[in-house]
Each structure stands twice: as C-alpha cells, then as structure tokens.
Write a protein that holds these residues in place. Structure first.
Motif, PDB file in Angstrom:
ATOM      1  N   ILE A  19      71.774  67.427  77.882  1.00  0.00           N
ATOM      2  CA  ILE A  19      71.710  68.736  78.553  1.00  0.00           C
ATOM      3  C   ILE A  19      73.091  69.092  79.098  1.00  0.00           C
ATOM      4  CG2 ILE A  19      70.755  69.935  80.583  1.00  0.00           C
ATOM      5  CD1 ILE A  19      68.071  68.571  79.824  1.00  0.00           C
ATOM      6  N   LYS A  20      73.748  68.086  79.674  1.00  0.00           N
ATOM      7  CA  LYS A  20      75.094  68.304  80.221  1.00  0.00           C
ATOM      8  C   LYS A  20      76.087  68.753  79.138  1.00  0.00           C
ATOM      9  CE  LYS A  20      78.456  65.664  82.888  1.00  0.00           C
ATOM     10  NZ  LYS A  20      78.794  64.333  83.396  1.00  0.00           N
ATOM     11  N   ASN A  21      75.988  68.178  77.950  1.00  0.00           N
ATOM     12  CA  ASN A  21      76.971  68.462  76.895  1.00  0.00           C
ATOM     13  C   ASN A  21      76.564  69.637  76.005  1.00  0.00           C
ATOM     14  OD1 ASN A  21      78.042  66.165  77.962  1.00  0.00           O
ATOM     15  ND2 ASN A  21      78.355  65.097  76.030  1.00  0.00           N
ATOM     16  N   ARG A  22      75.422  70.261  76.284  1.00  0.00           N
ATOM     17  CA  ARG A  22      74.935  71.357  75.437  1.00  0.00           C
ATOM     18  C   ARG A  22      75.723  72.648  75.683  1.00  0.00           C
ATOM     19  NH1 ARG A  22      68.749  72.018  75.681  1.00  0.00           N
ATOM     20  NH2 ARG A  22      69.021  70.136  74.430  1.00  0.00           N
ATOM     21  N   ARG A  23      76.042  73.339  74.590  1.00  0.00           N
ATOM     22  CA  ARG A  23      76.731  74.625  74.692  1.00  0.00           C
ATOM     23  C   ARG A  23      76.059  75.631  73.760  1.00  0.00           C
ATOM     24  NH1 ARG A  23      78.370  71.859  78.035  1.00  0.00           N
ATOM     25  NH2 ARG A  23      80.488  71.392  78.721  1.00  0.00           N
ATOM     26  N   THR A  24      76.269  76.923  74.034  1.00  0.00           N
ATOM     27  CA  THR A  24      75.771  77.945  73.115  1.00  0.00           C
ATOM     28  C   THR A  24      76.908  78.919  72.808  1.00  0.00           C
ATOM     29  OG1 THR A  24      75.002  79.225  75.009  1.00  0.00           O
ATOM     30  CG2 THR A  24      73.341  77.938  73.849  1.00  0.00           C
ATOM     31  N   THR A  31      76.121  70.574  70.565  1.00  0.00           N
ATOM     32  CA  THR A  31      76.372  69.588  71.616  1.00  0.00           C
ATOM     33  C   THR A  31      77.803  69.082  71.493  1.00  0.00           C
ATOM     34  OG1 THR A  31      74.069  68.912  71.329  1.00  0.00           O
ATOM     35  CG2 THR A  31      75.451  67.465  72.666  1.00  0.00           C
ATOM     36  N   LEU A  32      78.513  69.029  72.600  1.00  0.00           N
ATOM     37  CA  LEU A  32      79.873  68.482  72.576  1.00  0.00           C
ATOM     38  C   LEU A  32      79.800  66.954  72.584  1.00  0.00           C
ATOM     39  CD1 LEU A  32      81.571  70.682  75.364  1.00  0.00           C
ATOM     40  CD2 LEU A  32      81.357  71.153  72.898  1.00  0.00           C
ATOM     41  N   PRO A  33      80.607  66.288  71.758  1.00  0.00           N
ATOM     42  CA  PRO A  33      80.619  64.816  71.806  1.00  0.00           C
ATOM     43  C   PRO A  33      81.057  64.306  73.187  1.00  0.00           C
ATOM     44  CG  PRO A  33      81.765  65.614  69.845  1.00  0.00           C
ATOM     45  CD  PRO A  33      81.469  66.828  70.691  1.00  0.00           C
ATOM     46  N   SER A  34      81.999  65.019  73.811  1.00  0.00           N
ATOM     47  CA  SER A  34      82.483  64.651  75.145  1.00  0.00           C
ATOM     48  C   SER A  34      83.201  65.883  75.710  1.00  0.00           C
ATOM     49  CB  SER A  34      83.472  63.480  75.040  1.00  0.00           C
ATOM     50  OG  SER A  34      84.297  63.428  76.183  1.00  0.00           O
ATOM     51  N   PRO A  35      82.653  66.507  76.755  1.00  0.00           N
ATOM     52  CA  PRO A  35      83.262  67.754  77.247  1.00  0.00           C
ATOM     53  C   PRO A  35      84.743  67.601  77.619  1.00  0.00           C
ATOM     54  CG  PRO A  35      81.112  67.425  78.244  1.00  0.00           C
ATOM     55  CD  PRO A  35      81.423  66.169  77.474  1.00  0.00           C
ATOM     56  N   GLY A  36      85.117  66.446  78.183  1.00  0.00           N
ATOM     57  CA  GLY A  36      86.498  66.269  78.633  1.00  0.00           C
ATOM     58  C   GLY A  36      87.473  66.044  77.488  1.00  0.00           C
TER      59      GLY A  36
END
Ligand code: GLC
Length: 407
Positions: A19-24, A31-36
């Motif tokens: 949920i944290k890494n989900r984007r639209t 889903t981002l593999p790693s937001p940072g």
C-alpha cells in the motif's frame, strides 16, 4: 517450517508495504520497487508484484500488469522501465516516450498464468494474450543466426546489472572488473541508442550475451504461453510456443552445458562464461537438468560451503569467485556490491521453485526459512549480506514479498 503466526505477520507486513509503495497515474496503478531508490515502474518487478499481490489483492495484481503493457512499443517490446513521473534519480535511459528501450526478464506469462490459476478469469487471459504474444515474438527476433537463443544487448536486460558473469562480454580486465562494470553498461546505452535499440545487426556488435537465467525464464514462460493459448483456443500460438520451448531447450543443452553446469555464453563463437553465479541453478525452473545432473549440482555447488552454502543463502555470486563481494562499500554508486555476492529474494524464489519441481524439498524449505528470517531480521531491503544477514541497498524494497509465494 513457517508457522501460522509468522505467516500471518509476514502477510500483514507485505500488505502494508504494497500500500505504501502503490502509485497511480491516470487510470493506471503500479507499485514502486522502492520509493527512495526506484521511483518508477520496472518490468520484472511488476511481474513479481502481480504474483505477490495475487495472494491478497487480485484486483491490484491485474492492474499492475495492465499498466505494464500500456507502453508497449510498436515492435512488441515491453520496456524495462516506465518513467510515469519525472524524478532526479536514474534517468539515464529516458527516451521521448517516457520509457527505457531495453528488455528485462520476460516473466509476464508466468504472472498471468498464476493469476488465472487462482481465479479462472478467462477474460483477463484474453485481454493480456495478444500483447504478450507480440512481446515474446519480438524477443525471438533477437536471434539473427537462428540459434534458438535470444541475445541480450545490455547487462541490465538480465535484471542483474553488475553480475560478474557480464564482465568478460563487457571487455573488462580482471583488475577493472569491480569498479568499471557499471560505467561500461551506461556507455552501452549511448552506443545502443545510436544503433537504434532494435537493430540487431548493429547492437550485437556491442554486447551479445545469451544468458542462462534469461533463457530459463523464457522456457518456463513459453510453457505458460502454450497453456494460456490452449485455454483460449489459440491453436497456432499453442503449437508455436511448444515448438519454441523445444528448440530453445535443445539449443541450451548444445551450447551452454559443460561440466555439469549450464553457463551463460557470448559472442559469435558461443563462448562459455564460466563464472559461478546463482544463475547456474536457474535452469531448474525450466526442467533443463536431468535428475542426476540436478542431484550433483545441488551436492557439489548449492550445498557447498565454499561456493553457495553460506550462513544465509543464496549468495548471487559464489564465494569461490574472485569477484565475490558480499557487503557494502562506501564510495560512488558503481562500487556497490549488488549482484556480486549479496542475496536477493527473487533468485531465492526461483531456486526454491526449481528445487520443488525436482522434489528437493529439504533444500527448498531451508531457502524459504532463511528468506523469511532475512526479511524478519533485517526488513524489506534490496539485498542482504550472505554471511551476516545484514540488510543492504534500498529500503522498503518489495521483493521480500515473494516469501508469500514460497508455499
Ligand atoms: C535494480 C535491480 C533490477 C531491478 C531494479 C528495480 O536495478 O538490479 O533487477 O529491476 O533495481 O528494482
């Protein structure tokens, strides 16, 4: 064994992370593999994400793959990165369409088949089949000499950017191998761009590798394509992928196998690159080793403390290799160890599945337990130190979720 309690906890943690890494972006969700560290959509990552999501959120699993095919090239390529939004990091291979121009491990048919197996939604298979079919047929054009093996034009296409099995084809001298691998890869982008990425006759003069892991993934995905084609009664495609699988299996045996191991090969002479990385186990998923060969492979290499049987497993490069570098090193980004020793959960997942297929349940279960231990002890990290289990590289990295699929 993972007990029910642990299983429940890990599932909750994976759900939170996803949920944290989900984007639209518009109608698309990914889903981002790693937001940072990795703020875009990556091809094989999204296939992993769909497989992980299919355990608890089928709708998102399908959305992840829909966004992945939304940027298909006219020639059929599904690009390895979609840059949905601009960020400062990693924009080296950014073209006008907002995607990269390279491929990545071709796992999409496996992901679709997994979703279908769980839900029997034939309309999803029908929706995905044509783009996937164009994609796999495009990859097969990377075979100008009809060797029935697909050529990679950059180490990044393997998903294992700085793996030492690409040092020789990159033309690196042993003393340069650690530090210059990444720089050479980036120079290749520019050269490939000048060639036009899909101009096989030009790009193959720059870097031309028939990778053992990539070929094993293809074989497994050809099987999935033939099965999916059968479900939707696409008879020509069903026969086509059965045929491709047979020809590639034969070609791998003929060109890659020696001394009990399938090796990555390169160049016009199909020269074997005898560097032991975890990829020597990848053919297990395609069923390429005989029973006896598999037994010996496991005894001599996987369960060998001088090679792959480290306190935490499986190091991506064998301890016995001079290129083995398991830990963090300070300095510029290209000095990171990444695929030169540390454990990544995706290779563990592949080998786990391969071992299960052959009935090596003991080793498979140890890999599952150690993978879970790494995530519990060190969190969702990009990779882990094979001797200490320390978490390394990017944070909030999604691949740890694959432990849910080790069942
Ligand atoms: C790293 C990995 C690659 C992955 C990407 C995004 O570059 O080497 O396999 O796709 O990160 O997670």
């Amino acid at each position: 064994m993972i007990n029910d309690n642990n299983q429940f906890n890990i599932e909750e943690k994976v759900k939170e992370l996803f949920i944290k890494n989900r984007r639209t972006s518009g109608n698309y969700q990914y889903t981002l593999p790693s937001p940072g560290s990795y703020p875009y959509q990556w091809f094989w990552d999204s296939c992993f994400h769909a497989i992980i999501l299919s355990h608890f959120d089928m709708k998102s699993a399908k959305e992840e793959l829909r966004s992945l095919i939304s940027k298909q090239f006219k020639n059929g390529l599904l690009p390895h990165i979609i840059y949905w939004e601009k960020h400062e990091v990693m924009n080296v291979d950014w073209d006008a369409e907002g995607t990269s121009s390279l491929a990545q491990p071709p796992l999409i048919a496996y992901a679709v088949k997994n979703i279908y197996k769980k839900e029997n939604d034939i309309s999803f298979v029908k929706e995905m089949f044509a783009p996937m079919d164009r994609y796999y047929r495009h990859l097969l054009t990377r075979d100008p000499r009809k060797s029935h093996l697909v050529g990679l034009i950059n180490p990044d296409e393997s998903g294992e950017d700085n793996s030492p099995r690409f040092d020789i084809p990159l033309g690196l001298e042993p003393t340069q191998r650690f530090s210059e691998n990444n720089l050479k890869r980036f120079n290749l982008f520019e050269k490939s761009r000048k060639c036009g990425f899909d101009n096989v006759d030009c790009t193959r003069n720059l870097f031309w590798v028939k990778d053992v892991a990539f070929s094993a993934y293809l074989i497994e995905n050809f099987v999935c394509m033939s099965e999916l084609a059968c479900e939707i009664k696409e008879r020509e495609s069903e026969a086509f992928y059965i045929g491709q699988r047979e020809m590639m299996t034969k070609a791998m045996r003929e060109r890659m196998y020696e001394d009990g191991i399938f090796w990555t090969i390169h160049g016009s002479n199909y020269e074997k690159i005898k560097v032991k990385t975890w990829a020597i186990f990848a053919p297990l998923i395609g069923g390429l080793y005989t029973e006896d060969e598999a037994k010996n492979l496991i005894k001599n290499h996987l369960r060998n403390e001088k090679e792959f049987w480290t306190p935490f497993i499986i190091p991506t490069t064998a301890k016995s290799e001079t290129s083995y570098f398991p830990g963090e090193r300070s300095g510029p980004v290209w000095l990171r160890p990444n695929w030169r020793g540390p454990i990544w959960i995706a290779p563990n997942w592949f080998v786990y599945r391969g071992l299960k297929k052959y009935g090596f349940h003991e080793e498979a279960n140890i890999i599952r337990e150690k993978s879970l231990e790494l995530v519990e002890k060190s969190g969702f990290r990009e990779y882990y130190h094979p001797e200490t289990g320390q978490g390394l590289g990017a944070f909030d990295f999604t691949w740890g979720g694959l432990v849910l699929d080790m069942e």
